[in-house]
Design an enzyme around this catalytic site. Structure first.
Site, mmCIF file in Angstrom:
data_model
loop_
_atom_site.group_PDB
_atom_site.id
_atom_site.type_symbol
_atom_site.label_atom_id
_atom_site.label_comp_id
_atom_site.label_asym_id
_atom_site.label_seq_id
_atom_site.Cartn_x
_atom_site.Cartn_y
_atom_site.Cartn_z
ATOM 1 N N ILE B 467 0.831 -1.211 0.000
ATOM 2 C CA ILE B 467 0.000 0.000 0.000
ATOM 3 C C ILE B 467 0.867 1.263 0.000
ATOM 4 C CG2 ILE B 467 -1.946 -1.158 1.085
ATOM 5 C CD1 ILE B 467 -1.135 0.119 3.745
ATOM 6 N N ILE B 631 16.709 -3.826 9.468
ATOM 7 C CA ILE B 631 16.191 -2.915 8.451
ATOM 8 C C ILE B 631 16.543 -3.477 7.076
ATOM 9 C CG2 ILE B 631 16.268 -0.556 7.549
ATOM 10 C CD1 ILE B 631 14.944 -0.965 10.372
ATOM 11 N N PRO B 634 17.127 0.524 4.038
ATOM 12 C CA PRO B 634 17.169 1.787 4.783
ATOM 13 C C PRO B 634 16.437 2.927 4.077
ATOM 14 C CG PRO B 634 19.342 0.784 4.684
ATOM 15 C CD PRO B 634 18.454 -0.042 3.795
ATOM 16 N N LYS B 635 16.392 2.879 2.754
ATOM 17 C CA LYS B 635 15.749 3.983 2.021
ATOM 18 C C LYS B 635 14.232 3.954 2.199
ATOM 19 C CE LYS B 635 17.492 5.516 -1.958
ATOM 20 N NZ LYS B 635 17.784 5.810 -3.388
ATOM 21 N N THR B 636 13.625 2.816 1.908
ATOM 22 C CA THR B 636 12.161 2.753 2.035
ATOM 23 C C THR B 636 11.754 2.700 3.508
ATOM 24 O OG1 THR B 636 12.297 0.358 1.715
ATOM 25 C CG2 THR B 636 11.765 1.692 -0.216
ATOM 26 N N GLN B 640 9.021 5.117 5.597
ATOM 27 C CA GLN B 640 7.925 4.715 6.486
ATOM 28 C C GLN B 640 7.906 5.578 7.742
ATOM 29 O OE1 GLN B 640 5.345 2.189 6.226
ATOM 30 N NE2 GLN B 640 5.957 2.984 4.253
ATOM 31 N N GLY B 704 8.872 -4.580 11.582
ATOM 32 C CA GLY B 704 7.811 -3.797 10.929
ATOM 33 C C GLY B 704 7.916 -2.323 11.276
ATOM 34 N N GLY B 706 5.528 0.300 9.642
ATOM 35 C CA GLY B 706 4.425 1.142 9.168
ATOM 36 C C GLY B 706 3.810 2.003 10.246
ATOM 37 N N GLU B 707 3.772 1.501 11.461
ATOM 38 C CA GLU B 707 3.080 2.252 12.516
ATOM 39 C C GLU B 707 4.034 3.001 13.453
ATOM 40 O OE1 GLU B 707 -0.307 0.731 12.113
ATOM 41 O OE2 GLU B 707 0.710 -0.746 10.863
#
Lengths: 338, 746, 184
Positions: B467, B631, B634-636, B640, B704, B706-707
């Protein structure tokens, strides 16, 4: 969007005739507000008169000691015009405080004068609104009115006028040139927008059969001591909670002519001439500014969520006058407030 | 030096498609017979439709049908059939089910026409009469009706420990406060949309904006009684979702219903305003109390919440548990009740419950530090815990201490004068604030497939979703490393219900789950390939085992002597195959789940500048130090955290869905008036990933991301505002009126 | 208190009854547009926006519909070289214009525009939905010359919302292209 027909007349005279021939017609140029409202079924014209290419309305020209900005001059073109920047930097600054580069490229001077309120209820046809549907009621008074008016309201409507450009034009005492079936006429900015009274559906004193030709700016007098201070819920791309256009003539520390117009607080750019007179001959000083602010906000009344605007407007007037007096106008990119 | 893809900054493998506008989203699939739907929504919040007149709408040339509750085709009648994979307990909303209105904005008709503009116009001609009933949308008015709900799994408050009341009573330094965060709507940039392509013979291909295409598939099967082979869901790109795409939303039901009934392809796209007519981050009335000894040792924590839910489902999230897990504290009690409102059911929105619960608790910590005259960083180190005290289990790993130290160092925290209002420049007070964040590191059972072909290309696939999180990219990185291929030779596939099973993508479990599954599948391929390589007569690999070889640059080579190798092609030729396929399923470790608690941690440090006279707050500097295991990219990964931080800035300063309780309706239902941060609101954000080794959480060491970026940010910003102004603001967003209207704390 | 006024109110369009749904559609209007260098004769209805024309009629789905009301910038295209929200432009009013969309930025041989490259390199997007609008906006910004510093870029890119929060990377991408152009 409802169904409508479309015409693109070749001259101003043809456009006026076209408009006269269709009672529920609307003029379109940039479309940034009209198309927006048509998609919400708030505006439902049966005929669109595209004035976007009319000759003679896209120019910025010398007009006596002042400048004439054609109705079709885009907000971008007006804001970055060298003459406007040099002589009326307040106008340039106010325009750049509004919307986004994309919208300013499309939006025109004439269209911006006719921009309609951002009141949530006006925008939502599932709710009553006296401006959209006269007589249906005003839920905003007892509802979500954070962004709405504190001055010049009526029992029927507490909407605000959303334009930044118009606040500067009001302070600069520009004159709106219009044409209709009976010829041309001039409407001073002070008389162009209305208070809601018992006809909130009518935003301005422009007649339905008239077309805006442009605005005329009088002799430039406030190119040094001015500011456009806009306060909003994020740092860019948001409508004003309160904005202040302040323009002063200064002789050393002494104030000559003064102009103050407020945006975001009323159904029109708000000016109180007596308050401006209070500054004449005075030394620029915070106490004087505070008294002026008090006078401007006299009678201001919130409706709950927007009560804070009364105090905020007072503070903004004081700060704007300080900025103008110091000759340190508010930058529209540097978000630190001067 | 050979650089692995995993662990290295890699550009997104879907980058070219996204920057050229060629990545197709749900509303961008088409069909020759495509019809378009436009939804009509309820104007009232509660009551019933007494009449719905579609005559004028139907008379518009180009209108095909207007669906309402009166002519809705038959669908499943049991509400359980509408329960999707992540539905909370209750009876899900059923679009067009009957004449009842449950909330303002409820879909009540679908106009289907030959094109979008006809449908939109005709929708404006549908006339509806209602009989309104007294509604309630104001949580403060139903406080007394709050009840203990059926909690969603692991969403209940943790068990109390010690005696929080007594400890609070006897502690010398204490704080108490009421907190509230405005309702927020997800507002991904892509509006919710479903394109349903009629394939004939009762079969449909569905392109849905969803975080899990198999959730969509299952929902359609259950509701419309179709078999799996009749419903193929393909949603390769999702234009953001942040939780709004976890559950199938009503446009999916409407589009499928219309397509099946009309036997032609139908697309339904919601307008931005309609994005305010379904799920949102819930309202909540929170009370937090904390107490400490004079030396700063935390003694008691109480955290109570009354959240809102709808009249038809019990939505809960983990909100009050965080305060009891962040520090060592022997006495804790949390409660979580819900009260029903005439609204749609709230839903998961980026880190559901975490910033919500951490804003009050981390504000309370800050307030406690102020009372104690203690450095908030020192307090957090002093009360540090290495065990999840809610369960008594140790953390799989917790490098929060390093995050606190590195973050503070980068930020320059040691130069902070802890006295509020101690820094000023021009008209602006400057404040530095900090907070810590936590988010559960989870894994979900997920399958993936890997296919190696003799041309040296590798395809890895799972039914999960990307997403915007970068799942495609980390899949390709993991796969490329596993078989020693250039990343360009790897294709990653997602968002297709025919691919190996995966749950919805959410909760920050995507990378750990899909990543592990991809690695397992690739290793299975590798084993087969190695077998073929070893099988070559006089194999250069000799008798080496799979652990004695390396897969690099298209070769299988001895680690001890890389000049002895077999190419992938040679191995496959030797094995007589032109493709090797393997599917594997990754599952969370039961032992880890039983014995450990696993969380990602963050420490956020924020500088704000506040023009106190005018109430304007600017965030001018952020350092986020993150401890989230390994990780992968590291870029993406950094992106996040940037995104989570910006979401946090929105929660702290901007976002608020304003309801008119007289009308029972959210009123600022557009993104001119619902403010999310714009570019000018966002300063430089410094992201630090601290080293954290964790092979318990997931086999690939990932927790993870995302949060975790949002979790600490709102509290850190509010704490910075306090440090700047001396004003403790307990309701978000912190807007001009709140700065002006709040008195300085004593 | 529920507003009882609503009991008798009608739905989405209160005055809809004034119109007859059966009225004939106005004729389509012939216009000419040059889209990504290709001149096209088209027939459009007056209410078709440039955005819907691009997406629905020309299958140029690269231009995104994020709000349809000029609130997000996802639909930004270049009209006669200037960035504008295509959702608020009625196609008929743009008769004769040259339109450049995201699909028209790369060279015909597939070489990306430097800003497209920079977006990839700086990871200036996540979900990708606002990206075409951001890039069109950024390309215009580079030409306009009003923004030079990071602060000015932030202000001049504020008409493009990004919910994923890639803003700082977007600014970095634009700055990197600006620096290369200045170096030339």
């Amino acid at each position: 969007m409802n169904r409508f027909s479309y015409a693109r007349p070749g001259s101003v005279a043809d456009a006026v005739r076209e408009l006269a021939g269709h009672p529920a017609a609307k003029v379109i140029a940039g479309g940034t507000n009209l198309v927006d409202l048509m998609k919400y079924n708030v505006e439902r014209p049966t005929h669109l008169v595209d004035v976007g290419r009319l000759p003679g309305l896209k120019e910025i020209e010398e007009a006596g000691e002042g400048l004439r900005i054609g109705a079709l001059v885009s907000n971008t073109a007006a804001a970055y015009d060298e003459r406007v920047k040099e002589r009326y930097p307040l106008l340039s600054s106010a325009i750049l405080a509004g919307a986004s580069p994309q919208l300013r490229n499309a939006a025109t001077t004439g269209g911006n004068l006719l921009q309609r309120t951002r009141c949530y209820y006006f925008y939502d046809p599932a709710t009553p609104c006296n401006k959209r549907e006269p007589g249906s009621g005003c839920p905003a008074k007892n509802g979500q009115n954070r962004i709405l008016a504190i001055l010049g309201t009526s029992e029927h409507c507490i909407a605000t006028h959303p334009s930044d450009m118009c606040v500067a034009l009001a302070a600069l005492e520009a004159v709106v040139k219009v044409v209709g079936p009976n010829g041309e006429r001039s409407i001073p900015m002070a008389d162009f927008h209305r208070l809601p009274g018992n006809m909130p559906e009518k935003d301005t004193n422009l007649h339905a059969d008239e077309i805006i030709l442009g605005v005329e700016l009088p002799e430039p007098r406030f190119a040094k001591h001015y500011t456009y201070l806009k306060l909003r819920d994020r740092l860019s791309y948001a409508f004003a909670l309160v904005s202040v256009a302040a323009a002063l003539e200064m002789d050393g520390d002494t104030i000559g002519e003064a102009r103050i117009a407020l945006g975001g607080v009323a159904h029109k750019p708000w000016r109180v001439e007596e308050a401006e007179m209070m500054l004449r001959g005075k030394t620029a000083d915070r106490r004087v500014f505070a008294a002026v602010a008090e006078r401007i906000l006299e009678g201001a009344q919130g409706f709950g969520h927007n009560d804070f605007k009364v105090d905020l407007a007072r503070r903004a007037v004081i700060r704007a006058l300080s900025q103008a007096a110091r000759g340190t106008p508010q930058s529209q990119t540097d978000k630190r407030i001067q | 030096m050979y650089e692995t893809h995993v662990g290295s900054p890699r550009n997104r493998v879907d980058g070219r498609k996204k920057v050229t506008g060629t990545a197709p989203y749900a509303a961008e699939f088409t069909a020759p017979d495509l019809a378009q739907g436009y939804v009509v929504n309820s104007a009232i919040a509660k009551g019933r439709i007494t009449a719905i007149d579609t005559k004028d709408a139907l008379a518009v040339p180009g209108v095909i049908q207007v669906f309402t509750h009166q002519n809705r085709p038959r669908t499943a009648w049991r509400s359980t059939a509408y329960q999707d994979e992540v539905a909370p307990p209750g009876k899900p909303f059923r679009p067009l089910y009957d004449e009842r209105i449950h909330y303002s904005g409820q879909p009540i008709a679908l106009v289907v026409a030959e094109d979008f503009e006809i449908a939109r116009y005709a929708a404006s001609l549908v006339r509806v009469s209602y009989e309104a009933e007294q509604h309630q949308t104001d949580l403060t008015k139903v406080r007394e009706q709050a009840y203990t709900p059926k909690y969603r799994t692991s969403m209940g408050p943790p068990s109390p420990r010690g005696d929080a009341e007594a400890a609070f009573g006897r502690s010398p330094v204490k704080v108490e406060g009421s907190y509230r965060i405005a309702v927020e709507h997800h507002n991904p940039m892509e509006p919710h949309a479903s394109t349903v392509v009629w394939e004939g013979d009762g079969k449909i291909t569905v392109h849905d904006k969803i975080q899990g295409c198999q959730n969509t598939q299952r929902y359609i099967r259950q509701v419309f009684g179709l078999s799996a082979s009749d419903v193929h869901v393909i949603s390769p790109y999702v234009g953001g979702a942040f939780g709004s795409g976890l559950r199938p939303q009503y446009q999916l039901f409407l589009a499928v219903m219309a397509a099946l009934e009309l036997k032609r392809s139908v697309r339904v796209v919601l307008t931005r305003d309609q994005m305010f007519t379904f799920t949102y981050r819930p309202d909540g009335l929170q009370e937090v109390a904390m107490a400490a000894n004079e030396d700063g040792a935390l003694q008691a924590i109480r955290h109570d919440l009354i959240g809102n839910t709808s009249t038809f489902e019990d939505y809960t999230e983990q909100t009050v548990g965080w305060s009891g897990m962040t520090y060592h504290c022997e006495n804790y009690k949390g409660t979580y009740k819900v009260a029903q409102l005439d609204t749609y059911t709230p839903g998961d929105m980026r880190a559901p419950g975490a910033p919500t619960g951490l804003f009050p608790s981390e504000s309370a910590v800050d307030e406690l530090c102020h009372k104690l005259g203690m450095d908030p960083l020192k307090f957090r180190l002093k009360n540090y815990n290495q065990v999840d005290e809610a369960t008594g289990k140790p953390f799989t790993s917790k490098e929060l201490r390093a995050a606190l130290q590195l973050g503070a160092e980068r930020f320059g925290w040691s130069k902070r004068n802890h006295k509020p209002r101690s820094m000023k420049e021009g008209n602006e007070l400057i404040g530095w604030g900090m907070a810590v964040g936590m988010w559960e590191a989870a894994m979900q059972k997920t399958a993936a497939r890997a296919v190696l072909t003799i041309d040296g290309k590798l395809e890895v696939a799972s039914a999960s979703a990307d997403i915007g999180t970068g799942t495609y990219t980390i899949m390709a990185q993991i796969a490329a490393d596993a078989l020693g291929l250039p990343i360009e030779k790897v294709t990653a596939l997602l968002g297709d219900s025919s691919l190996p099973s995966a749950p919805v993508e959410g909760g920050s479990w995507g990378a750990a789950s899909t990543g592990t599954a991809v690695e397992l599948a690739c290793h299975a391929v590798r084993e087969k390939l190695f077998g073929y390589a070893r099988g070559i007569n006089d194999s250069p690999l000799g008798a080496a085992g799979v652990n004695e070889v390396q897969f690099r640059e298209g070769r299988i080579a001895l680690i001890s002597d890389p000049s002895r190798f077999v190419t992938i092609q040679d191995a496959m030729v030797a094995g007589g195959v032109d493709r090797i396929e393997a599917e594997e399923t990754a599952s969370p470790s039961k032992i880890t789940m039983l014995k450990y608690s696993s969380y990602a941690h963050s420490a956020a440090f924020v500088e704000v500048r506040v023009d106190e006279e005018l109430g304007v707050v600017r965030v001018t500097r952020v350092v986020q130090a993150i401890a989230a295991g390994r990780i992968l990219n590291p870029k993406t990964a950094r992106s996040q955290i940037l995104g989570g931080t910006v979401f946090g800035i929105g929660m702290a300063l901007h976002e608020e869905s304003m309801a008119d309780h007289n009308l029972g309706r959210f009123m600022n239902h557009n993104i001119a008036e619902y403010h999310i941060p714009v570019n000018a609101d966002v300063p430089n954000i410094d992201v630090i990933f601290v080293d954290e080794h964790d092979d318990l959480t997931s086999p690939i060491g990932v927790k993870g991301l995302g949060e975790i970026g949002i979790c600490a940010s709102p509290a850190a910003i509010a704490n910075a505002v306090f440090h700047a102004t001396g004003k403790r603001i307990r309701e978000l967003p912190i807007t001009i009126d709140k700065i002006l209207g709040t008195k300085e704390a004593a | 208190m529920a507003d009882l006024e609503l009991k008798t109110r009608q739905g989405f369009a209160p005055d809809a009854g004034h119109e007859s749904g059966a009225s004939a559609l106005p004729d389509e209007i012939p216009i000419t547009l040059t889209v990504n260098g290709r001149r096209q004769e088209l027939h459009v209805r007056p209410w078709t926006t440039l955005l819907d024309l691009l997406r629905e009629d020309m299958s140029l789905y690269g231009t995104k519909k994020g709000c349809d009301h000029g609130q997000c910038g996802a639909c930004t295209v270049l009209i006669d070289g200037q960035r504008m929200n295509s959702c608020l432009a009625l196609a008929v009013t743009k008769d004769g214009s040259e339109i450049t969309t995201i699909e028209g930025l790369a060279s015909p041989d597939g070489t990306l525009h430097p800003l497209q490259e920079a977006f990839i390199e700086h990871d200036a997007f996540q979900c990708g939905y606002c990206t075409p609008g951001q890039i069109c906006s950024g390309v215009a910004l580079l030409r306009e010359g009003h923004a030079k510093t990071a602060e000015e870029i932030r202000e001049h890119m504020s008409g493009n919302l990004c919910r994923c929060g890639a803003y700082t990377n977007i600014v970095d991408a634009i700055e990197s292209v600006m620096a290369k152009e200045t170096a030339k």
